[in-house]
Design an enzyme around this catalytic site. Structure first.
Site, PDB file in Angstrom:
ATOM      1  N   SER A 266       0.815  -1.198   0.000  1.00  0.00           N
ATOM      2  CA  SER A 266       0.000   0.000   0.000  1.00  0.00           C
ATOM      3  C   SER A 266       0.862   1.267   0.000  1.00  0.00           C
ATOM      4  O   SER A 266       1.733   1.383  -0.842  1.00  0.00           O
ATOM      5  CB  SER A 266      -0.943  -0.068   1.197  1.00  0.00           C
ATOM      6  OG  SER A 266      -2.074   0.703   0.936  1.00  0.00           O
ATOM      7  N   HIS A 407      -7.436  -5.839   0.002  1.00  0.00           N
ATOM      8  CA  HIS A 407      -6.225  -5.057   0.249  1.00  0.00           C
ATOM      9  C   HIS A 407      -5.527  -5.575   1.506  1.00  0.00           C
ATOM     10  O   HIS A 407      -5.975  -5.303   2.632  1.00  0.00           O
ATOM     11  CB  HIS A 407      -6.704  -3.606   0.446  1.00  0.00           C
ATOM     12  CG  HIS A 407      -5.624  -2.594   0.538  1.00  0.00           C
ATOM     13  ND1 HIS A 407      -4.894  -2.188  -0.550  1.00  0.00           N
ATOM     14  CD2 HIS A 407      -5.165  -1.886   1.596  1.00  0.00           C
ATOM     15  CE1 HIS A 407      -4.034  -1.262  -0.172  1.00  0.00           C
ATOM     16  NE2 HIS A 407      -4.181  -1.067   1.123  1.00  0.00           N
TER      17      HIS A 407
HETATM   18  C1  GTR Z   1      -5.400   4.549   1.543  1.00  0.00           C
HETATM   19  C2  GTR Z   1      -4.769   5.355   0.438  1.00  0.00           C
HETATM   20  C3  GTR Z   1      -4.019   4.430  -0.479  1.00  0.00           C
HETATM   21  C4  GTR Z   1      -3.155   3.444   0.258  1.00  0.00           C
HETATM   22  C5  GTR Z   1      -3.760   2.978   1.578  1.00  0.00           C
HETATM   23  C6  GTR Z   1      -2.783   2.366   2.583  1.00  0.00           C
HETATM   24  O1  GTR Z   1      -6.171   5.312   2.357  1.00  0.00           O
HETATM   25  O2  GTR Z   1      -5.764   6.044  -0.251  1.00  0.00           O
HETATM   26  O3  GTR Z   1      -3.265   5.189  -1.400  1.00  0.00           O
HETATM   27  O4  GTR Z   1      -1.902   3.930   0.463  1.00  0.00           O
HETATM   28  O5  GTR Z   1      -4.356   4.000   2.265  1.00  0.00           O
HETATM   29  O6  GTR Z   1      -1.618   2.718   2.626  1.00  0.00           O
HETATM   30  O7  GTR Z   1      -3.245   1.558   3.373  1.00  0.00           O
END
Ligand code: GTR
Length: 435
Positions: A266, A407
């Site tokens: 991420s 995710h």
């Molecule tokens: C989210 C963000 C993403 C990603 C994610 C993370 O809120 O929009 O770009 O980086 O966080 O890092 O868990």
């Protein structure tokens, strides 16, 4: 899937939180992806076609590196010399005797009265020395990566959590081992790899305070209050921190510093890509669900967009990047060129099917459009012209994998990373392509 009332309320609140008032809802419709033209990584700013590796190394690569440094992540300062660190064995028989856990303090300015970060180094005891390694930052402190009671709790500022793991922005005992599913040390040790992990907040706390805390102010010149428009944001600072881990690993005889892969998930996947682009000592680069500002093409505007990321996280990129809010087509670069900066070193981009916010197709397309650079430099590039199906990893020099699910970082992800490293480092005696 059945949801309780609480679940529904949580979902609605979650969606509301994800779309700030007045913001455009994210596009998840492939048919609504605008037409776009990507800048050619093999065309110099003077309009000359790059046809030889020499032109790439002497003209085009420096141009691209400068663009990303000055207009997106921000320029980082020179590292401290000499480096200073202290290491201590936490347990030489951790993981039921299979690994040694070390705690390493690295002073980021080379001075013991300056800022420092803590590294947890996990070295498999049975692996032949020196041991190849994965390096990656964690979100919740080193002690979150494994329940071992000897791993020190982080004392750095931490983002709030729902379950009481973090109180007053400090890590508590409740957080111990809470992220262990993302760090399957036993599985990785079994494959013969060491892991070095560091809490990203040790380098820069992840909130927008105008760069008053963390590593940035230590580098201000007299009277400077915040980084200049082309100077490092938080992602560049975290990437700089990963290079400091590498400084240490080069001095740790148990580790094979020529075989170190940098990985991240991420926002830390964005960080891993930038660390790999700027520091050639990382022999393999792995991004997991890195999305916008990471592996995903910005021009597709699918899921998270440049404007959204710059609004929600104004501290991640340098100030200059904000000029591209809603103006992606004017960018003289896109994320395929970030991947190309890693060439000819192997790079693996991993996506998750349900993680539409990170635009899996846009991540694949970055790999696709970096392929000509990898081929120019004599590698096999990306061995897929179409996006592969779920669970069909493509492990060529530019690798791509999409798995089912959300995710996250899973043990299947780690299996893929190890397969990829085995293949490119010719380890494990196999093709590395096995499932
Ligand atoms: C989210 C963000 C993403 C990603 C994610 C993370 O809120 O929009 O770009 O980086 O966080 O890092 O868990």
């Amino acid at each position: 899937m059945r949801r309780t009332i609480r679940g529904w309320v949580g979902l609605i609140v979650g969606i509301a939180a994800a779309v700030p008032a007045g913001a455009q809802p994210p596009n998840y419709d492939e048919a609504k992806v605008p037409e776009y033209r990507l800048p050619d990584p093999l065309l110099t700013q003077a309009g000359e076609k790059v046809t030889t590796p020499r032109q790439w190394w002497s003209i085009r690569r420096p141009e691209i590196l400068k663009l990303f440094s000055e207009q997106m992540y921000g320029r980082a300062p020179q590292p401290p010399r000499p480096i200073r660190y202290r290491q201590r064995v936490i347990d030489s028989k951790a993981l039921g005797g299979k690994a040694t856990f070390l705690n390493v303090t690295i002073w980021l300015l080379g001075e013991q009265d300056g800022p420092s970060m803590e590294v947890l180094l996990v070295i498999p005891n049975a692996a032949p020395r020196p041991v190849p390694a994965f390096v990656g930052m964690n979100f919740r402190g080193n002690a979150s990566t494994h329940p071992h009671p000897g791993i020190p709790l982080s004392k750095s500022w931490m983002r709030a959590s729902r379950g009481g793991e973090v109180v007053d922005h400090k890590m508590t005992e409740k957080a111990r081992g809470s992220a262990s599913s993302r760090w399957p040390f036993e599985q990785i040790a079994q494959r013969g790899y060491a892991v070095a992990t560091v809490y990203y907040g040790d380098v820069d706390p992840d909130f927008d305070d105008g760069f008053q805390n963390g590593i940035h102010p230590w580098f201000y010149r007299d009277g400077q209050r915040r980084p200049e428009a082309d100077q490092w944001g938080s992602i560049a600072a975290w990437a700089w921190g990963l290079s400091r881990v590498m400084d240490y690993l080069e001095r740790q005889p148990l580790i094979d510093a020529k075989h170190v892969a940098v990985m991240g998930h991420s926002r830390l996947g964005k960080t891993a890509l930038w660390a790999g682009a700027t520091d050639p000592r990382f022999a393999i680069v792995i991004s997991n669900d890195s999305g916008c500002g990471g592996a995903a093409l910005s021009r597709r505007r699918y899921g998270e967009t440049v404007k959204r990321i710059n609004t929600s996280f104004p501290h991640w990129f340098c100030e200059n990047f904000k000029q591209y809010n809603d103006r992606e087509d004017e960018m003289p670069f896109d994320q395929h060129m970030l991947i190309s900066l890693i060439a000819p070193r192997p790079v693996l981009v991993c996506s998750a099917e349900e993680d539409r916010w990170a635009d899996p197709r846009g991540e694949f397309l970055s790999c696709r459009h970096a392929d000509p650079v990898y081929r120019l430099l004599g590698t096999d590039g990306l061995a897929a012209t179409k996006m592969p199906a779920i669970h069909q990893p493509v492990l060529s020099t530019v690798g791509y994998h999409i798995r089912a699910g959300k995710h996250d970082v899973t043990s299947l992800d780690w299996k893929t990373y190890c397969d990829f490293a085995d293949r490119h480092w010719k380890r494990g005696g196999g093709s590395g392509a096995s499932q």
